[in-house]
Design an enzyme around this catalytic site. Structure first.
Site, short mmCIF file in Angstrom:
data_model
loop_
_atom_site.label_atom_id
_atom_site.label_comp_id
_atom_site.label_asym_id
_atom_site.label_seq_id
_atom_site.Cartn_x
_atom_site.Cartn_y
_atom_site.Cartn_z
N ASN A 103 21.93 -3.99 23.33
CA ASN A 103 22.06 -3.13 22.16
C ASN A 103 23.47 -3.30 21.59
OD1 ASN A 103 22.21 -1.12 20.26
ND2 ASN A 103 22.01 0.58 21.70
N SER A 114 22.75 7.79 16.43
CA SER A 114 22.77 9.09 17.07
C SER A 114 23.65 10.05 16.29
CB SER A 114 23.29 8.96 18.50
OG SER A 114 22.36 8.27 19.29
N GLU A 168 31.14 1.47 15.83
CA GLU A 168 31.71 2.59 16.57
C GLU A 168 32.76 2.08 17.55
OE1 GLU A 168 27.74 3.91 18.39
OE2 GLU A 168 29.19 4.28 19.98
N ARG A 221 17.05 12.13 28.50
CA ARG A 221 15.73 12.03 27.86
C ARG A 221 15.72 12.65 26.46
NH1 ARG A 221 11.85 10.17 31.12
NH2 ARG A 221 12.34 10.06 33.33
N THR A 276 17.50 11.86 24.17
CA THR A 276 17.75 10.81 23.19
C THR A 276 16.45 10.17 22.68
OG1 THR A 276 17.93 9.11 24.90
CG2 THR A 276 19.98 10.18 24.21
N ASP A 312 17.68 -0.69 41.63
CA ASP A 312 16.67 -1.73 41.81
C ASP A 312 16.51 -2.50 40.49
OD1 ASP A 312 14.52 -3.32 42.51
OD2 ASP A 312 13.06 -1.75 42.04
N LYS A 363 11.97 -0.97 25.07
CA LYS A 363 10.74 -0.17 24.98
C LYS A 363 10.65 0.67 23.70
CE LYS A 363 8.83 1.21 28.92
NZ LYS A 363 8.72 1.93 30.18
N HIS A 397 15.65 -0.13 15.18
CA HIS A 397 16.83 -0.12 16.06
C HIS A 397 16.40 -0.29 17.51
CE1 HIS A 397 20.52 0.75 18.00
NE2 HIS A 397 20.09 1.89 18.50
N CYS A 448 24.91 4.11 16.04
CA CYS A 448 24.30 2.78 15.93
C CYS A 448 23.83 2.42 14.52
CB CYS A 448 23.13 2.66 16.90
SG CYS A 448 23.63 2.70 18.63
#
Lengths: 348, 129
Positions: free
Chosen positions: A266, A296, A80, A199, A201, A28, A239, A234, A112
């Site tokens: 991103n 990461s 990367e 999650r 992350t 959606d 959000k 970053h 990143c």
């Protein structure tokens, strides 16, 4: 005074909208857009890669720095998605800029935050008087597996920063790095797409390191969030950076100029550096800017910059990021996007 | 194996390096060893302007194997602002966007790859300004 003497960015002209990707995978689009706070993302052309993006960003940085490329003593590309597993992207970039042969070159990789890795080392070399100018680039043609949440965000672009002592536009006041072994996102050698811990992350990875680096540099420097004109974090989605900034005490107004992820996606190693470049486009002399990257694996680099009067002389010498984001956009459907990103298996 | 020609042509393909005859001032791209205007062998190193104008263009719809996935793509004769005519690809545009007289700028792009394991070859192309 050591700092940035020239900066520049580059974004591909191709775009794909969140709706187009969501439609392909039966998701959606309203829910995806609300959850990730993304509208569209940049897509590299079939003839673009980290090297071509780096060259174009660096050419814009050179226009603003107005220096002889032969005076660049170090050139570092953080990404990367280096096109070669063995052969530095920086060698091609330096040749294209005319910075060869008297130059030290290395490629960086730290998910990143490879771009701010390059910035950190470039700044250090100039400060130590080992080179007159050092060029640091963060650029990526980011990978995201088909159907994965990353596919909505993984985009392409990059920014370049020339560090020096003469003609500084943004002085580096302080730096801080915060790093742990956190397996939140990775790509094994030979794997085409990265994997991530869902999650996991968030809190133990992104927020722990961003907040850890930001709080540490604020404590070290003695500055408070209210002292800053702008802050850039970053941007893996829309959000996370707003939440991190709010937790630290920054307002949305401080973050908005660098919060370019809804239209860019991103760009991995180019993400926070490009948000920072967008902020330089509008910053005024004496403004303080906080930049905090996240890579990461995991770690964050934090920088505090203070703008100088020279910014007003150089910002119009190259295309600004707002113009790149809003002009000359070419929208792709999912089939074209899959072809452009090499997701279709072809015969030799 | 990487083509020796590709390595030799890097200065012009990567940096738009051109040669200006010291005697008659004629500009050559790619650089030449002997001036076609006056026969002089002495040149100054210079650069093409990074912008130019489309003099003529066409669309390639049946391409060589290395470019087959890019069709249709545009090829144009572009006159740089310092007067040199160059045949080049115009990318990031639709066929209907091209017009004689439109301004372009030179950009750095991937030209082709020598297979999946060979070197990646780079050089100039143009985009509409």
């Amino acid at each position: 005074m050591v700092g940035i003497v020239g900066y520049g960015s580059y974004l591909p002209r191709y775009r794909i909208k969140v709706e187009e990707i969501a439609h392909q995978w039966g998701r959606d689009p309203v829910t995806v857009k609300r959850g990730l706070m993304l509208n569209e993302k940049t897509v590299p052309g079939m003839d673009e890669d980290t090297i071509t993006i780096s060259v174009e960003a660096a050419k814009n940085a050179l226009k603003r720095a107005n220096i002889d490329p032969a005076e660049i003593g170090a050139l570092y590309v953080g990404s990367e998605s280096h096109p070669y597993a063995v052969k530095p992207s920086g060698t091609v970039v330096a040749e294209a800029l005319g910075a060869v042969p008297n130059v030290h070159i290395a490629d960086y990789e730290f998910a990143c935050k490879a771009g701010t890795e390059a910035m950190f080392v470039a700044y250090g070399l100039v400060k130590a008087d080992l080179v007159k100018y050092a060029l640091a680039i963060g650029a990526d043609t980011s990978q995201g597996a088909p159907g994965d949440a990353l596919e909505f965000s993984a985009s392409a672009g990059g920014s370049a920063f020339i560090f020096g002592k003469e003609g500084v536009i943004a002085e580096v006041l302080d730096t801080f790095s915060y790093t742990t072994d956190t397996p939140d996102f990775w790509r094994r050698e030979g794997a085409f797409y990265p994997l991530h811990g869902g999650r996991f992350t968030g809190e133990p990875a992104y927020f722990k390191h961003i907040l850890g680096a930001a709080k540490a540099i604020l404590d070290k420097s003695g500055y408070k969030p209210a002292d800053f004109a702008y802050a850039v974090f970053h941007m893996p989605n829309g959000k996370f950076p707003l939440t991190a900034g709010k937790r630290l005490g920054f307002t949305k107004a401080q973050m908005e100029p660098g919060w370019i992820v809804p239209l860019m996606g991103n760009t991995y190693s180019g993400s926070s550096p490009t948000g920072f470049a967008a902020t330089l486009d509008i910053a005024k002399p004496d403004d303080l800017i906080l930049l905090v990257s996240f890579g990461s694996g995991a770690g964050s680099d934090a920088f505090i910059f203070k703008m100088t009067k020279r910014i007003d002389d150089v910002r119009d010498k190259a295309e600004k990021l707002k113009s790149m984001l809003e002009n000359n956009r070419i929208y792709l459907d999912y089939g074209q996007y899959a072809k452009y990103r090499g997701k279709i298996i072809m015969n030799e | 194996m990487p083509s020796p020609t590709y390595r030799r042509e890097m200065p012009q393909r990567y940096r738009l390096e051109a040669a200006k005859c010291k005697k008659c001032g004629k500009l050559f791209f790619p650089p030449r060893l002997v001036c076609a205007g006056c026969g002089s062998k002495e040149f100054d190193k210079t650069k093409l302007s990074e912008t130019g104008t489309i003099l003529s263009h066409t669309m390639i719809r049946v391409a060589p194997a290395d470019f087959a996935t890019q069709v249709p793509y545009a090829i144009a004769i572009v006159e740089s602002d310092n007067g040199v005519r160059v045949t080049t690809q115009v990318v990031d545009c639709k066929p209907e966007d091209l017009e004689i007289g439109k301004k372009v700028k030179f950009i750095f792009r991937k030209l082709y790859e020598e297979g999946h394991t060979g070197i990646i070859c780079y050089g100039y192309k143009t985009v509409l300004v």
